[in-house]
Motif scaffolding. Structure first.
Motif, PDB file in Angstrom:
ATOM      1  N   ASP A  79     -24.751  18.448  41.479  1.00 29.41           N
ATOM      2  CA  ASP A  79     -25.019  17.088  42.740  1.00 29.41           C
ATOM      3  C   ASP A  79     -25.984  17.145  44.163  1.00 29.41           C
ATOM      4  O   ASP A  79     -26.144  18.200  43.710  1.00 29.41           O
ATOM      5  CB  ASP A  79     -23.396  16.434  43.114  1.00 29.41           C
ATOM      6  CG  ASP A  79     -23.105  15.289  44.047  1.00 29.41           C
ATOM      7  OD1 ASP A  79     -24.831  14.369  44.342  1.00 29.41           O
ATOM      8  OD2 ASP A  79     -22.469  14.769  44.439  1.00 29.41           O
ATOM      9  N   GLU A  80     -26.493  16.372  44.014  1.00 34.83           N
ATOM     10  CA  GLU A  80     -27.575  16.188  45.283  1.00 34.83           C
ATOM     11  C   GLU A  80     -28.596  17.315  44.557  1.00 34.83           C
ATOM     12  O   GLU A  80     -29.528  17.856  45.310  1.00 34.83           O
ATOM     13  CB  GLU A  80     -27.040  17.150  46.348  1.00 34.83           C
ATOM     14  CG  GLU A  80     -25.505  16.118  46.808  1.00 34.83           C
ATOM     15  CD  GLU A  80     -25.957  15.783  48.674  1.00 34.83           C
ATOM     16  OE1 GLU A  80     -26.902  15.991  49.133  1.00 34.83           O
ATOM     17  OE2 GLU A  80     -25.015  15.003  48.736  1.00 34.83           O
ATOM     18  N   THR A 110     -21.663   9.749  44.198  1.00 30.76           N
ATOM     19  CA  THR A 110     -21.007  10.690  43.940  1.00 30.76           C
ATOM     20  C   THR A 110     -18.977  10.644  43.644  1.00 30.76           C
ATOM     21  O   THR A 110     -18.523  10.592  42.980  1.00 30.76           O
ATOM     22  CB  THR A 110     -20.781  11.705  45.265  1.00 30.76           C
ATOM     23  OG1 THR A 110     -21.927  12.206  45.670  1.00 30.76           O
ATOM     24  CG2 THR A 110     -19.899  12.525  45.509  1.00 30.76           C
TER      25      THR A 110
HETATM   26 MG   LIG Z   1     -23.227  11.577  47.098  1.00 29.52          MG
END
Ligand SMILES: [Mg+2]
Ligand SMILES: Nc1ncnc2c1ncn2[C@@H]1O[C@H](COP(=O)(O)OP(=O)(O)OP(=O)(O)O)[C@@H](O)[C@H]1O
Length: 435
Positions: free
Chosen positions: A175-176, A88
């Motif tokens: 993300d994720e 991230t």
């Molecule tokens: Mg992350």
């Protein structure tokens, strides 16, 4: 006071002010600038990703590679690694650079219940409504959500997005992505990538997720292989860890001697999360002592703190493997493996020996220990033919290293003898440095 003398006074005070300002400017050019000291918790942030170029250490090569893929090669990118390696933080760096070159970026973080429709809606909600090419159809829509049809979404709904938005190029950061449980989402996203690539629409996806394997993230879709760049994020080098600690020290007003930095690098083994956590605990220990130079004593306090905060699941796993610290052979085997040379992705080179034991990075592991470590999946083969293994739970590796560091500090047993584990541990190099 006469007019002439008033004039003279004001002129001379003006001249004095000008002289003072000029001297001050010269002084400020000559004197080193003292940056304001920041709170340690703002500098060392184990529980938060970094949010831009000035906060991060390293990652220039990976950032440049991802930017080139997204902007010049018109490819989509999948960034993957184990948890906590800095995905991230790196994606924040990439987003910052894209926005600087006027690329419109939408971001969305997935949850277990996310699906293709909710992800696309989330991305569009992240964009300012001013980007909509046509007026909004529904008042209740958030951001640019109105650019999407009001029904369950299909892969080809992405094709019209650049026209519905007043922007030349669009990058969508997801993300994720590993958290998404719905299997259809992977196929739909792969189909969307395929359709966008075929039409040469200036719209890319930058997908980020926890995995050791590219195929686990998107699934196997041969049709999109050419339009997706997989970036397996490497660990930090020891030099990066050293930079992270010294930079944090400078910013928080603490000095880290090189001996302490070397110990942090040995425990972090390239993991930025552990470096951040140790940095924070070291500064806290020094502050509690009233010092500004981090000492060996602070290092031991930080190690003890990390061990007392350790995840109970990892503590139980270590305790079960070592028969509550009584299986000396297993303890030594774990230490040998945890300190063996690793490559940039934390992979260990293993040669299985004829007796069923193994040689890990030149260190002998007896057959009983090796077979148990495989049986309970502490170590997993990433490429059995090439003899490459990783710790399935890197947290266990860090626990082993922390226990070794604690043991080294208290290596004298109750009867005044050096404990056998510490004796061997002291002879083992704490880490094979990776530069
Ligand atoms: Mg992350
Ligand atoms: N380049 C970097 N410079 C300094 N610190 C970093 C860097 N990359 C990561 N970190 C630190 O490492 C920790 C983990 O970073 P981050 O959250 O970016 O990792 P992640 O791979 O996204 O984790 P997860 O898999 O849990 O989502 C954070 O404490 C972050 O501050």
């Amino acid at each position: 006071m006469g007019v002439i003398s008033r004039l003279f006074r004001s002129q001379s005070s003006n001249a004095a002010e000008i002289l003072f300002e000029r001297n001050a400017r010269q002084r400020s050019l000559q004197e080193p600038r003292v940056a304001p000291v920041l709170p340690a918790s703002e500098v060392f942030t184990p529980s938060q990703p970094k949010s831009g170029r000035r906060q991060v250490v390293g990652r220039d090569a990976e950032c440049a590679r991802i930017l080139q893929a997204l902007q010049e090669d018109r490819a989509n990118v999948v960034l993957y690694s184990e948890r906590g390696r800095g995905k991230t933080s790196l994606s924040n760096m990439v987003v910052e650079a894209l926005r600087r070159s006027n690329v419109i970026v939408a971001r969305h973080t997935c949850e277990a219940g996310s699906n293709f429709t909710s992800i696309l809606r989330g991305l569009m909600q992240d964009l300012p409504v001013s980007l909509l090419a046509a007026p909004r159809r529904f008042d209740q829509c958030e951001g640019c959500e109105a650019a999407l049809p009001d029904r369950e979404l299909r892969p080809n709904d992405t094709l019209t997005l650049p026209d519905a938005l007043a922007c030349r190029s669009l990058v969508c950061v997801i993300d994720e992505f590993d958290r998404v449980e719905d299997r259809n989402t992977r196929t739909r996203l792969a189909d969307a990538i395929k359709q966008l690539s075929d039409r040469d629409v200036d719209f890319r996806f930058f997908i980020v997720g926890v995995s050791e394997d590219l195929d686990q993230i998107l699934g196997q879709h041969p049709s999109i292989q050419r339009s997706v760049l997989g970036v397996h994020l490497p660990l930090f080098t020891d030099r990066d860890v050293a930079k992270l600690i010294s930079k944090g020290g400078r910013e928080s007003g603490f000095e880290f001697p090189s001996s302490v930095i070397a110990r942090v690098a040995a425990l972090a083994r390239g993991m930025p999360y552990i470096a951040q956590l140790l940095g924070l605990r070291l500064v806290q220990a020094a502050r509690a002592r009233g010092g500004t130079v981090v000492s060996e004593e602070d290092f031991h306090a930080a190690v003890n703190r990390l061990l007392s905060d350790a995840n109970p699941r990892v503590v139980d796993m270590y305790s079960a493997l070592t028969q509550r610290g009584t299986d000396l052979e297993m303890m030594l085997s774990l230490r040998r493996i945890a300190t063996a040379p690793q490559d940039a992705w934390g992979r260990l080179h293993v040669a299985v020996s004829l007796d069923g034991g193994a040689v890990v990075g030149g260190r002998q592991i007896p057959p009983a220990s090796w077979s148990e470590l495989l049986a309970v999946s502490v170590l997993q083969a990433t490429d059995r033919d090439a003899g490459l293994f990783v710790f399935a739970q890197r947290a266990l590796m860090h626990h082993v290293l922390l226990m070794a560091a604690q043991e080294a500090a208290h290596h004298v047993t109750d009867n005044g003898q050096i404990s056998p584990v510490a004796n061997v541990a002291r002879r083992l190099p704490m880490v094979a440095p990776r530069t």
